[in-house]
Design a protein around this motif. Structure first.
Motif, short mmCIF file in Angstrom:
data_model
loop_
_atom_site.label_atom_id
_atom_site.label_comp_id
_atom_site.label_asym_id
_atom_site.label_seq_id
_atom_site.Cartn_x
_atom_site.Cartn_y
_atom_site.Cartn_z
N SER B 435 0.82 -1.22 0.00
CA SER B 435 0.00 0.00 0.00
C SER B 435 0.85 1.27 0.00
CB SER B 435 -0.93 0.00 1.21
OG SER B 435 -0.18 0.22 2.37
N THR B 436 2.05 1.18 -0.57
CA THR B 436 2.87 2.40 -0.53
C THR B 436 2.43 3.42 -1.57
OG1 THR B 436 4.41 1.14 -1.83
CG2 THR B 436 5.02 1.53 0.46
N TYR B 438 -0.75 5.12 -3.28
CA TYR B 438 -2.19 5.28 -3.18
C TYR B 438 -2.86 4.96 -4.52
CZ TYR B 438 -6.67 7.57 -2.52
OH TYR B 438 -8.00 7.85 -2.44
N LYS B 475 0.06 2.15 10.04
CA LYS B 475 0.10 1.21 8.91
C LYS B 475 -0.78 0.00 9.18
CE LYS B 475 2.50 2.06 5.21
NZ LYS B 475 1.80 2.28 3.99
N ASP B 478 -4.14 0.90 8.68
CA ASP B 478 -4.42 0.95 7.24
C ASP B 478 -4.74 -0.43 6.71
OD1 ASP B 478 -4.09 3.62 7.10
OD2 ASP B 478 -2.11 3.59 6.20
N ARG B 512 -6.51 10.77 9.87
CA ARG B 512 -7.17 9.52 9.55
C ARG B 512 -8.43 9.35 10.40
NH1 ARG B 512 -7.63 7.33 5.05
NH2 ARG B 512 -5.59 6.56 4.49
#
Lengths: 677, 693
Positions: B435-436, B438, B475, B478, B512
């Protein structure tokens, strides 16, 4: 097209930058951080902002003003740089770093200023066009006023309320600036109302208009001064030297001061116009070409009305069409003169001051004729009225003529004698200024000292040319040294050489009257042919439209000039003559167009149609026509008659639009700019 | 006087050479200790080429192989590295213990980490510290007490998980350029400091350059020769010749400083035996020369020599005098020596003060002493210092790895991560993090490989998160939110985010949280809470301005009170549809471009299967078979490569170059058009003029 390309390129670039940052970061937050931190992304983002800003401004411009004309663009360009410089000054007082919001505000201010200046410019021009009563309340201009006032008000409100636009002093600066803009807008709107009122009452001449306008302007300057003083007071504790507000205060104050002074001079010049400026006699009128330089209409003495009065349009009530003569000898309509004096207190043709003459008050208004003779006697006599007709530059440049001028008093018979009387005794009697025909003057060439020897030789060789033709009008008007006004004079061809003494030159300050007069043209040709005969020592004939001092330097070299230079001069003269001929051709064309126009006008009676059919739609100076032609603004400002500008504006490469004209028009524009801001 | 067998340190009397440890002592290591980059470069090719051989070696009792096998079992299968050992913690533990019984350093270290974090063993801090201490003392022979100042790379170049700091990255190319420049400057310009800098680079080595003691000595001597002309090439003879016929003193202060640095370094090299045998008397002579140039570190070094008693007798008076002198000029080495002296004298508090100052200046040995001081009394602190010491000495996280090829680098990171280095854990996780980007996550649907990568990444992230690394916590949040490697659990994600925000206020975490409140993910929609969180984010980091402004705008537009909300919703739907279309288009394009199809070719391997596999028969053949198709492998690799280069080498340069290129192209096009236009205009004008004529 280029602009659209630029906008597209910026948008694409911005899209790429956003995509790149989204690609190389894990979430939207890091992408935004990347965009707002990386210099490259910031640059791209700012570029897009700027680009969109320009696009919006452009759209707004097209909506409110249509396409701009060349001189308007020039004006805007100047305005832009002035604003930029001012803002640079303003930035110096800020302590915190320049933020993006500040940048945006700044750009908004810049554009607002530009828009406002267009608006005021359009208002001024509308004043000229309003005569045909085509103004509707829902025109673009009123919309522009409305939109701009909303913009100003909302920005003032924003600056007052929103905290994150910057610190307090920054916001105060912008509040002040936008308030001044709003103020300007209000004043312009009021002016527009005045113009409208005038236009609705065309049949009535409204003399107080200028007073009202003046009051408005004074009011604006005063309020502006107040606003900037408040800003100064506000900034003073924060900033040690608030240069910006000091500068603005100074300009406001100066503008106010100058306006009041000018108004005073205007009041002085128009206080008693009937008394100050004599009505031109019929002879003087016939000697001139009978055309008022301002309105281009024929002038008639009130006692000698034209025969075909019935065919002419009825004049509005109160419109004084009496021909008035200025101290310098130029004749204009009373009404036109008054209009002109509202703007400047100099002769519109030769730029000599019209007020200086009145330094010795006459007390009772003299009858025109008496007055005329009085002036006539005064003119050649610099001892009585030292500043009579001398433009400052001339008095300075002709210093060596002063000792002789002192002896000028000794001329006993100023009224009757011709030039010969003086040529015989030139060394002792040299007039400071020899008045010739309209717009023609004889000036000493600085630096020439060999006058006596030569003058004697000329006087001996050409005695027959020197006597005047005995024209009484000349003697009354121009004094003894009047140029013989007769193209028919057989001796005239040789006479020119004798009339203009060595060390003197003929100077014209009026190209137009010259061009109309074919006799004058031939005079020139003769002069140049005579030049051949007499060699290098002939007087220098310099046509000069305005600044008399300009040619001083060239004429300085004259006495020592070799034949080479004179031949060059001759070439120049012939070229000028050619030009003049073309000009006179144009004028003939113009006259024919004019007559046909008049006929058409008489036939149809619809002003509008004639305008659109007769010439380019350039005339439609509302700006909606969208043509790009160069328009001579001077003529459009100085005349009330639109049609007169047909000729000048019809062809870009017309010889009328010489460089000097252009310059002149620019000067006038600049002044209006200066007054607006 | 003493020669090779002098005791090195008064505190624990540890000799300088590993070989001279008494047989059977716990410091005796069968093989000389390697730093981690060295270990990886040596073993990784072997592992990839023939894992079976390594396995055999391990069964035969080779501690290094045992350690490696244990690590492979701990890591589990890795397609990218070409390793298919199933993940098996107990087996890994067994191999580790086997290796540790032979006092193999890395095995001890791995065990210590496992004990400290309770990985496959019950958590035991005491045991962990004990092991750490053992490892630290084992590797202390790699430390040179006088000259070893090492930067704490983990602190200087922390891994930036979200690319938020955007600091300039460490560049290998830049270093190479510097070396070339220095060479030129030193050889042609005869500049002393250039010689010294070059020698320093050769002495310690840089990521691009390996150590080269001979060259270093040569440059040091060249620097000295610029002032004392004609000295011989050998350091020992050089110092003699300087002593015998003292030349004129150096002219400027800078020259004197450079000279003394050269002398000091040469002295250290002589003492550590880098010039052949350890030679204290030669070192002493060089230090004396340094002292004659009024060099504070040389003074501290002489004090150290007096303190240790070679080659001169111990002399407390001289020590105090010299140290006071050196301390006055804030010399880091003086702090270290002073700390050591105080420690030997039993003045613990004073020693701590001195040593901490030395540590803050980067002195490596002092870290060990401090850790020893805290050992027993404050285990947490002690662990931290030991860890710092070990990771710096063994270079568990080092810029050296940059010069490795991506696979080796990744292996090094994973190995280091298993050994408990925080930054390496983060880096290893980042290497596999799906997921580095987007954009990638949004466009491409997840597949089995993504999930496998995500699981590996999550493993390391959770280890980093256990040590309160905020971004790792986020992370993990995420991953739970997006359902990467696990099933999607927004509630859990929300709790992770809140935890991160609670531990250390981070703008990202607040943003977030605000986002989740705004969209109602994991929690009900609550604009008030969202606003509060956004405000918090802005309060903690002004860089959040853009993100927060966008969010506020969005909220204002989408709030049901606003008349604009309907339009906004419709617009949003339209945009969403459009983006879906774009996504579909892009995916199809990729399918067309690579007919192999990255997803379909992968053998679906549920993780349970891998665990079930018996550890006794790791079949190398099967490993290679289970590898994904080379096509996708290459794609992933090249992507990884670009990403890495982009991150570490010259990201900014790339950006700038791209943008400049675009601007130049656009500018050129515009200019060309403009020129054409002008030309045309001119032509028209000429034609018009001709017509008129």
């Amino acid at each position: 097209m280029k602009f659209i390309l630029y906008v597209l390129a910026s948008l694409v670039l911005f899209g790429l930058s956003v995509l790149l940052s989204l690609y190389s970061s894990a979430n939207v937050y890091s992408a935004t951080v990347m965009i707002s931190q990386s210099p490259v992304h910031i640059t791209i983002g700012l570029n897009v902002c700027l680009c969109l800003f320009f696009a919006i401004a452009n759209a707004l411009k097209t909506l409110l003003f249509g396409s701009l004309q060349t001189f308007e663009l020039e004006l805007l360009y100047e305005q832009f740089w002035i604003t930029l410089t001012e803002i640079m000054l303003a930035i110096t007082v800020f302590r915190e770093a320049i933020s993006i919001s500040f940048f945006m505000l700044l750009s908004t201010l810049m554009f607002a200023r530009v828009f406002h200046s267009i608006c005021s410019f359009r208002t001024e021009r509308l004043q000229i066009q309003l005569t045909d009563q085509r103004f509707h309340i829902f025109s673009r201009l009123t919309c522009a006023y409305f939109v701009l006032s909303i913009l100003d008000a909302s920005l003032i409100y924003l600056c007052f309320t929103s905290e994150h636009l910057g610190d307090k002093s920054t916001r105060m600066l912008f509040v002040c600036e936008f308030s001044v803009l709003l103020l300007n807008l209000t004043i312009e709107a009021s002016k527009l109302c005045i113009y409208l009122y005038e236009a609705r009452h065309l049949d009535q001449v409204w003399d107080e208009k200028s007073t009202y306008l003046f009051r408005l302007e004074v009011c604006r300057d005063g309020l502006r001064l107040l606003a900037y003083s408040l800003l100064f007071m506000y900034q003073f504790p924060y900033v040690s030297v608030p240069i910006y507000s000091i500068r603005q205060m100074y300009t406001c104050f100066y503008s106010l001061f100058r306006r009041i002074r000018e108004h005073a001079r205007f009041r002085q010049a128009t206080r008693d116009m009937n008394a100050m400026y004599p009505t031109a006699t019929e002879e003087q009128l016939t000697n001139s070409d009978r055309t008022c330089t301002i309105c281009r209409e024929e002038m008639f003495h009130p006692d000698h009305p034209p025969e075909n009065t019935d065919e002419m349009e009825p004049l509005p009530r109160g419109l004084d069409m009496t021909p008035k003569r200025l101290p310098c000898g130029h004749i204009l309509h009373f009404h036109c003169l008054r209009n002109w004096l509202e703007r400047q207190q100099t002769c519109p043709i030769c730029r000599r001051s019209v007020i200086g003459n009145q330094s010795s008050p006459t007390g009772i208004p003299a009858s025109p004729n008496v007055r005329a003779t009085q002036i006539a006697t005064q003119v050649p006599n610099p001892q009585n009225t030292p500043t009579t007709t001398a433009v400052p530059g001339i008095t300075n440049s002709s210093n060596q003529g002063d000792p002789q001028a002192s002896t000028f008093n000794g001329v006993p018979n100023a009224n009757s004698s011709g030039f010969a009387a003086h040529t015989q005794d030139l060394s002792s009697v040299i007039p400071r200024r020899i008045a010739l025909r309209d717009g023609w003057t004889m000036l000493p060439i600085p630096g020439t000292r060999r006058i006596p020897t030569y003058s004697q030789s000329t006087s001996t060789t050409n005695p027959s040319a020197t006597p005047t033709t005995g024209d009484p009008s000349n003697s009354t008007y121009g004094g003894p040294q009047t140029f013989p006004n007769s193209g028919n004079n057989p001796n005239f061809n040789r006479g020119i050489a004798g009339i203009v003494p060595p060390g003197w030159r003929l100077v014209s300050s009026n190209t137009q009257s010259l061009s109309t007069n074919s006799a004058m043209t031939s005079l020139y040709q003769n002069a140049s042919s005579a030049d051949n005969n007499l060699g290098s020592s002939l007087p220098n004939v310099v046509p000069l439209s305005r600044g008399l001092t300009q040619s001083n330097e060239t004429s300085n070299t004259f006495p020592a000039a070799s034949s080479n230079i004179s031949s060059q001069l001759r070439e120049l003269h012939t070229k000028i003559d050619e030009l003049r001929e073309t000009v006179s051709n144009f004028r003939a064309d113009y006259n024919s167009i004019r007559t046909s126009l008049n006929q058409l006008e008489a036939a149809s009676g619809i002003n509008e149609r004639i305008q659109t059919t007769s010439a380019d739609s350039l005339l439609n100076s509302n700006g909606m026509s969208g043509t790009e032609g160069f328009e001579n603004t001077q003529t459009s400002i100085t005349t009330n008659d639109n049609q007169s500008s047909i000729l000048t504006s019809s062809d870009q490469t017309s010889p009328f639009a010489t460089d000097e004209d252009r310059q002149n028009s620019r000067n006038v524009q600049l002044e209006t700019v200066d007054e607006n801001f | 006087v003493i020669g090779g067998e002098f005791s090195y340190d008064n505190i624990d009397k540890k000799p300088i050479l590993v070989a001279s440890y008494p047989e059977g002592s716990r410091f005796n290591v069968s093989a000389s200790i390697k730093t981690l980059p060295d270990l990886v470069t040596l073993t990784f090719p072997k592992l990839v080429k023939d894992p079976g051989y390594v396995y055999e070696e391990a069964e035969k009792g080779d501690p290094e192989s045992q350690f490696l096998i244990a690590m492979l079992y701990a890591m589990g299968p890795d397609e990218r590295l070409g390793l298919s050992f199933p993940r098996n913690e107990p087996l890994s533990r067994i191999f580790l213990e086997l290796s540790a019984t032979q006092n193999y350093t890395y095995a001890l270290l791995a065990l210590a980490y496992k004990h400290l974090n309770g990985l496959s063993t019950p958590m035991s801090v005491d045991k962990g510290v004990e092991l750490y201490k053992q490892v630290a003392h084992q590797i202390s022979c790699l430390v040179q007490p006088l000259s070893h100042f090492a930067p704490d790379i983990a602190a200087e170049y922390p891994v930036d998980l979200y690319d938020l700091s955007r600091t300039s990255s460490y560049s290998v190319q830049k270093k190479d350029d510097i070396v070339e420049y220095l060479k030129d400057y030193a050889l042609r310009g005869n500049n002393i400091s250039a010689h010294i800098s070059l020698a320093t680079i050769y002495q310690y080595g840089t990521p691009g350059k390996l150590k080269d003691i001979k060259l270093a000595v040569k440059h040091y001597l060249a620097a000295i020769r610029l002032v004392n002309s004609g000295i011989p090439d050998s350091p020992s003879e050089a110092i003699k010749s300087i002593h015998n016929n003292p030349r004129h003193a150096p002219t400027t202060k800078e020259t004197a400083n450079s000279l003394s640095i050269a002398a000091f370094r040469l002295g250290c090299m002589a003492l550590h035996g880098e010039l052949g045998k350890p030679d204290p008397s030669l070192a002493y002579a060089w230090f004396e020369y340094g002292v004659s140039l009024n060099h504070s570190s040389s003074k501290a070094a002489i004090a150290y020599m007096y303190f240790m008693g070679y080659p001169v007798a111990e002399n407390t008076e001289s020590i105090t005098k010299l140290l006071e002198n050196a301390l006055a000029s804030n010399d880091p080495l003086a702090f270290a020596v002073a700390g050591k002296v105080s420690l030997a004298n039993g003045q613990i508090d004073e020693a701590t003060v001195h040593l901490i100052r030395a540590v803050s200046n980067g002195h490596l040995e002092s870290v060990l002493h401090i850790a020893d001081i805290y050992y027993g009394s404050n285990n947490q602190l002690s662990i931290a210092y030991y860890e710092n010491f070990i990771s710096r000495v063994l270079e568990l996280f080092d810029v050296k790895t940059i010069s490795f090829d991506p696979l080796t680098r990744h292996f090094a990171h994973r190995l280091s991560a298993e050994l408990g280095n925080l930054m390496s854990q983060i880096l290893a996780a980042k290497d596999r993090d799906p997921s580095t980007s987007y954009l990638k996550t949004v466009i491409f649907p997840t597949n089995e490989q993504t999930h496998r990568n995500a699981r590996i990444a999550m493993n390391y992230y959770s280890r980093a998160a256990a040590r309160n690394h905020i971004h790792s916590l986020i992370k993990i949040g995420d991953f739970y939110r997006m359902g990467l490697g696990t099933s999607a659990k927004p509630e859990l994600a929300f709790s992770y985010y809140s935890q991160a925000a609670a531990i250390h206020p981070s703008a990202l975490a607040y943003w977030r949280l605000g986002w989740m409140h705004e969209y109602g993910v994991g929690v009900p929609v609550d604009f008030e809470m969202a606003k509060k969180n956004y405000d918090n984010a802005l309060m903690h980091d002004t860089r959040a301005f853009l993100a927060v402004t966008l969010a506020r705008l969005r909220m204002r537009l989408s709030s049901p009170d606003s008349w604009f909300s309907n339009i906004y919703r419709i617009l949003g739907k339209v945009t969403y549809k459009f983006l879906k279309l774009v996504q579909y288009f892009i995916i199809n394009i990729f399918d067309i471009l690579s007919p192999a199809g990255p997803d379909s070719q992968l053998p679906p391997e549920p993780p349970t299967l891998q665990v079930d596999r018996t550890p006794q028969q790791p079949d190398p053949q099967e490993t290679s078979e289970s590898l994904p198709s080379p096509n996708t492998e290459e794609m992933g690799e090249s992507y990884n490569d670009i990403r890495f280069t982009y991150d570490y080498i010259d990201g900014r340069f790339l950006e700038t170059a791209c943008v400049t290129l675009i601007v130049v192209v656009v500018g050129l096009v515009l200019m060309r058009r403009h020129q054409q236009h002008r030309l045309q205009e001119r032509r028209e004008r000429i034609i018009r003029r001709q017509n008129r004529a």
